[in-house]
Write a protein that holds these residues in place. Structure first.
Motif, PDB file in Angstrom:
ATOM      1  N   LEU A  54       0.815  -1.220   0.000  1.00 46.74           N
ATOM      2  CA  LEU A  54       0.000   0.000   0.000  1.00 46.74           C
ATOM      3  C   LEU A  54       0.842   1.261   0.000  1.00 46.74           C
ATOM      4  CD1 LEU A  54      -2.735  -1.068   2.598  1.00 46.74           C
ATOM      5  CD2 LEU A  54      -2.835  -1.197   0.093  1.00 46.74           C
ATOM      6  N   SER A  55       2.149   1.135   0.103  1.00 49.57           N
ATOM      7  CA  SER A  55       3.035   2.306   0.090  1.00 49.57           C
ATOM      8  C   SER A  55       3.295   2.753  -1.348  1.00 49.57           C
ATOM      9  CB  SER A  55       4.351   1.982   0.796  1.00 49.57           C
ATOM     10  OG  SER A  55       4.120   1.557   2.130  1.00 49.57           O
ATOM     11  N   GLU A  56       3.724   4.014  -1.514  1.00 48.16           N
ATOM     12  CA  GLU A  56       3.999   4.582  -2.832  1.00 48.16           C
ATOM     13  C   GLU A  56       5.497   4.826  -2.972  1.00 48.16           C
ATOM     14  OE1 GLU A  56       1.724   7.994  -3.781  1.00 48.16           O
ATOM     15  OE2 GLU A  56      -0.206   7.090  -3.279  1.00 48.16           O
ATOM     16  N   TYR A  57       6.032   4.436  -4.120  1.00 45.10           N
ATOM     17  CA  TYR A  57       7.457   4.583  -4.393  1.00 45.10           C
ATOM     18  C   TYR A  57       7.642   5.248  -5.750  1.00 45.10           C
ATOM     19  CZ  TYR A  57       7.903   1.180  -0.614  1.00 45.10           C
ATOM     20  OH  TYR A  57       7.821   0.541   0.597  1.00 45.10           O
ATOM     21  N   LEU A  58       8.822   5.808  -5.957  1.00 41.94           N
ATOM     22  CA  LEU A  58       9.153   6.496  -7.203  1.00 41.94           C
ATOM     23  C   LEU A  58      10.514   6.016  -7.679  1.00 41.94           C
ATOM     24  CD1 LEU A  58       8.085   8.825  -9.072  1.00 41.94           C
ATOM     25  CD2 LEU A  58       9.583  10.348  -7.786  1.00 41.94           C
ATOM     26  N   ASP A  59      10.594   5.639  -8.969  1.00 37.79           N
ATOM     27  CA  ASP A  59      11.879   5.218  -9.533  1.00 37.79           C
ATOM     28  C   ASP A  59      12.862   6.380  -9.509  1.00 37.79           C
ATOM     29  OD1 ASP A  59      11.060   2.647 -10.043  1.00 37.79           O
ATOM     30  OD2 ASP A  59      10.331   3.104 -12.055  1.00 37.79           O
ATOM     31  N   ASN A  60      14.118   6.049  -9.206  1.00 38.84           N
ATOM     32  CA  ASN A  60      15.128   7.076  -8.982  1.00 38.84           C
ATOM     33  C   ASN A  60      16.447   6.615  -9.582  1.00 38.84           C
ATOM     34  OD1 ASN A  60      17.308   8.459  -7.219  1.00 38.84           O
ATOM     35  ND2 ASN A  60      15.454   9.599  -6.756  1.00 38.84           N
ATOM     36  N   GLN A  61      17.124   7.485 -10.324  1.00 38.70           N
ATOM     37  CA  GLN A  61      18.412   7.153 -10.938  1.00 38.70           C
ATOM     38  C   GLN A  61      19.255   8.415 -11.056  1.00 38.70           C
ATOM     39  OE1 GLN A  61      18.344   6.027 -15.110  1.00 38.70           O
ATOM     40  NE2 GLN A  61      20.038   4.588 -14.858  1.00 38.70           N
ATOM     41  N   ILE A  62      20.568   8.258 -10.912  1.00 38.72           N
ATOM     42  CA  ILE A  62      21.492   9.383 -11.061  1.00 38.72           C
ATOM     43  C   ILE A  62      22.465   9.067 -12.196  1.00 38.72           C
ATOM     44  CG2 ILE A  62      23.373  10.683  -9.988  1.00 38.72           C
ATOM     45  CD1 ILE A  62      21.977  10.455  -7.352  1.00 38.72           C
ATOM     46  N   ILE A  63      22.585   9.988 -13.138  1.00 39.32           N
ATOM     47  CA  ILE A  63      23.554   9.855 -14.224  1.00 39.32           C
ATOM     48  C   ILE A  63      24.558  10.995 -14.122  1.00 39.32           C
ATOM     49  CG2 ILE A  63      21.861   8.727 -15.714  1.00 39.32           C
ATOM     50  CD1 ILE A  63      21.672  11.327 -17.307  1.00 39.32           C
ATOM     51  N   THR A  64      25.753  10.760 -14.627  1.00 37.90           N
ATOM     52  CA  THR A  64      26.794  11.783 -14.652  1.00 37.90           C
ATOM     53  C   THR A  64      26.948  12.285 -16.078  1.00 37.90           C
ATOM     54  OG1 THR A  64      27.946  10.707 -12.817  1.00 37.90           O
ATOM     55  CG2 THR A  64      29.187  12.313 -14.104  1.00 37.90           C
ATOM     56  N   LEU A  65      26.802  13.594 -16.252  1.00 33.78           N
ATOM     57  CA  LEU A  65      26.884  14.220 -17.575  1.00 33.78           C
ATOM     58  C   LEU A  65      28.196  14.989 -17.667  1.00 33.78           C
ATOM     59  CD1 LEU A  65      24.793  14.213 -19.913  1.00 33.78           C
ATOM     60  CD2 LEU A  65      24.202  16.539 -19.246  1.00 33.78           C
ATOM     61  N   GLN A  66      29.019  14.613 -18.638  1.00 33.61           N
ATOM     62  CA  GLN A  66      30.338  15.234 -18.807  1.00 33.61           C
ATOM     63  C   GLN A  66      30.318  16.213 -19.973  1.00 33.61           C
ATOM     64  OE1 GLN A  66      33.906  13.185 -20.655  1.00 33.61           O
ATOM     65  NE2 GLN A  66      34.475  12.998 -18.503  1.00 33.61           N
ATOM     66  N   GLU A  67      31.097  17.253 -19.829  1.00 35.68           N
ATOM     67  CA  GLU A  67      31.216  18.254 -20.892  1.00 35.68           C
ATOM     68  C   GLU A  67      31.731  17.620 -22.181  1.00 35.68           C
ATOM     69  OE1 GLU A  67      33.227  22.712 -21.248  1.00 35.68           O
ATOM     70  OE2 GLU A  67      34.033  21.216 -19.873  1.00 35.68           O
ATOM     71  N   MET A  68      31.164  18.035 -23.313  1.00 39.96           N
ATOM     72  CA  MET A  68      31.600  17.483 -24.597  1.00 39.96           C
ATOM     73  C   MET A  68      33.055  17.844 -24.854  1.00 39.96           C
ATOM     74  SD  MET A  68      28.305  18.009 -27.051  1.00 39.96           S
ATOM     75  CE  MET A  68      26.671  17.425 -26.560  1.00 39.96           C
ATOM     76  N   PRO A  69      33.880  16.879 -25.255  1.00 40.82           N
ATOM     77  CA  PRO A  69      35.317  17.147 -25.389  1.00 40.82           C
ATOM     78  C   PRO A  69      35.640  18.215 -26.422  1.00 40.82           C
ATOM     79  CG  PRO A  69      34.755  14.997 -26.299  1.00 40.82           C
ATOM     80  CD  PRO A  69      33.558  15.479 -25.565  1.00 40.82           C
ATOM     81  N   GLU A  70      34.841  18.308 -27.477  1.00 38.02           N
ATOM     82  CA  GLU A  70      35.142  19.320 -28.501  1.00 38.02           C
ATOM     83  C   GLU A  70      34.813  20.729 -28.034  1.00 38.02           C
ATOM     84  OE1 GLU A  70      31.076  17.494 -29.491  1.00 38.02           O
ATOM     85  OE2 GLU A  70      33.049  16.803 -28.873  1.00 38.02           O
ATOM     86  N   ARG A  71      34.075  20.847 -26.926  1.00 40.60           N
ATOM     87  CA  ARG A  71      33.717  22.170 -26.413  1.00 40.60           C
ATOM     88  C   ARG A  71      34.507  22.537 -25.161  1.00 40.60           C
ATOM     89  NH1 ARG A  71      27.130  22.450 -27.289  1.00 40.60           N
ATOM     90  NH2 ARG A  71      27.149  21.752 -29.462  1.00 40.60           N
ATOM     91  N   ALA A  72      35.321  21.615 -24.667  1.00 43.33           N
ATOM     92  CA  ALA A  72      36.158  21.915 -23.501  1.00 43.33           C
ATOM     93  C   ALA A  72      37.327  22.822 -23.921  1.00 43.33           C
ATOM     94  CB  ALA A  72      36.681  20.628 -22.882  1.00 43.33           C
ATOM     95  N   PRO A  73      37.734  23.771 -23.093  1.00 40.35           N
ATOM     96  CA  PRO A  73      38.878  24.625 -23.426  1.00 40.35           C
ATOM     97  C   PRO A  73      40.143  23.797 -23.591  1.00 40.35           C
ATOM     98  CG  PRO A  73      37.632  25.544 -21.578  1.00 40.35           C
ATOM     99  CD  PRO A  73      37.098  24.168 -21.825  1.00 40.35           C
TER     100      PRO A  73
END
Length: 389
Positions: free
Chosen positions: A203-222
């Motif tokens: 009877l309890s309510e749950y929510l799916d949860n996920q963490i992703i890591t987003l890295q800067e695009m290499p062609e746009r890095a200084p």
């Protein structure tokens, strides 16, 4: 001083009653504005389509919101935590008018609003996510380098008391919740009278949860600097929408998460995902035209096919014929084989490049990064996080 200290400890951490009344009146005003926006901008067919297709997220265009009310759109970008819950409540109210049975079948938290459109100065890379954008709506793009497992997060727990024969419920909120004050994560073991409680997980309510890591695009890095990264929190229907190597654009709220053990005043930041848009082209035969396939067959029949392809890899770099050939073979891969004795030979190979500084090692790898559709730029520490061993 001791009296003042004791009074400050007794002071509640949440908003005062006057602040709660002001917040409630503001939320009602935002809700009325969004209901008017739905009627004037013709979002009713989109809501009907969302219900018919059994989806749970309505796409809100910032361009339409600006056309309706520029000040409302600007305030929504600057203070999304105040406006988004009111907008989603207006969406649920509209759905209940269309079909009240939908809300009875699904949980109230299921229906969300995703944001699309032109973000202007809020369209940034992970490097530009500074303190000036905290608690604001941002649109960040980059390459996924790490995905955690999808885990359930409790929203509301239901407990049965055998002594009183009654059910009790408890709602849970954390630092990523947009409404209410943060609560503890522990399940209650006893009621107010000290009677033991049994948790009813069904009877309890749950929510799916996920963490992703987003890295800067290499062609746009200084030049000369490592790409920066930011963690993205995905919930509900947004989980499992990306894998390591995908290029994404994510709309969300940039937030700082406080920690009890942190004494330095520096906090970890995260983006609470609101909408995910993929940029990676799916590799497959549908990308190639009939003319492309004819050209491939002609090139395959030529005796110097390997030499032509290796010279086409990083053509601006002179020499390094053997290195380019090795990188080409790594890109193309080979055929895996299963020998009669049960030995398995994989078709993919690895390449280790060693050399003096300034001999174009990084530039050759950057060329590979631009050529391969699912290439990831990583270091030794982050290799395990992106699935490399």
């Amino acid at each position: 001083r001791q009296k003042l200290a004791r009074a400050s400890r007794r002071r509640p951490s949440g908003p005062s009653p006057v602040q709660r009344v002001a917040m409630a009146s503001g939320a009602q005003e935002y809700k009325r504005a969004f209901l008017e926006f739905i009627d004037q901008e013709g979002y009713t067919p989109s809501i009907h389509a969302m219900i018919d297709e059994n989806k749970s997220r309505l796409m809100l265009s910032l361009d339409d919101l600006r056309k309706f009310d520029t000040e409302l759109a600007n305030n929504f970008l600057r203070r999304p935590a105040d406006y988004l819950p009111a907008f989603e409540e207006a969406l649920r109210e509209t759905i209940s008018v269309f079909d009240s049975s939908v809300l009875k079948q699904a949980s109230a938290h299921r229906f969300k609003i995703g944001v699309v459109g032109t973000f202007g100065s809020h369209h940034v890379s992970p490097r530009k996510l500074t303190s000036g954008l905290l608690n604001q709506l941002v649109y960040v793009e980059g390459i996924v380098t790490k995905c955690t497992l999808v885990r359930p997060k409790v929203l509301k727990s239901t407990h049965w008391c055998p002594a009183t024969k009654k059910y009790t419920t408890k709602e849970y909120r954390d630092h990523t919740s947009l409404t209410g004050v943060m609560t503890g994560a522990a399940y209650p073991q006893k009621d107010q009278d000290g009677n033991p409680l049994e948790t009813e997980f069904g009877l309890s309510e749950y929510l799916d949860n996920q963490i992703i890591t987003l890295q800067e695009m290499p062609e746009r890095a200084p030049p000369g600097q490592l790409p920066r990264s930011i963690e993205i929190l995905l919930e509900a229907d947004l989980v499992d929408t990306a894998k390591p190597g995908d290029r994404l654009q994510v709309a969300g709220i940039h937030r700082a998460l406080p920690s009890k053990a942190n004494q330095s005043g520096m906090f970890r930041t995260i983006v609470i995902g609101n909408n995910v848009v993929g940029l990676t082209k799916q590799s497959g035969s549908s990308e190639f035209t009939a003319e492309d396939i004819d050209n491939m067959k002609k090139l395959a029949r030529q005796s110097d096919c390997l030499e032509q392809l290796s010279q086409s890899l990083a053509p601006s770099i002179y020499g390094h014929d053997y290195e380019k050939r090795a990188l080409l073979l790594m890109l193309l891969g080979g055929a895996e084989r299963n020998l009669a004795n049960g030995t398995h030979l994989r078709g993919d190979i690895n390449v280790l490049m060693l050399g003096d500084p300034g001999t174009a090692k990084s530039q050759l790898l950057r060329s590979v990064l631009r050529t391969a559709p699912l290439a990831i730029s990583t270091t030794g520490r982050g290799a395990s996080g992106v699935g490399l061993t």
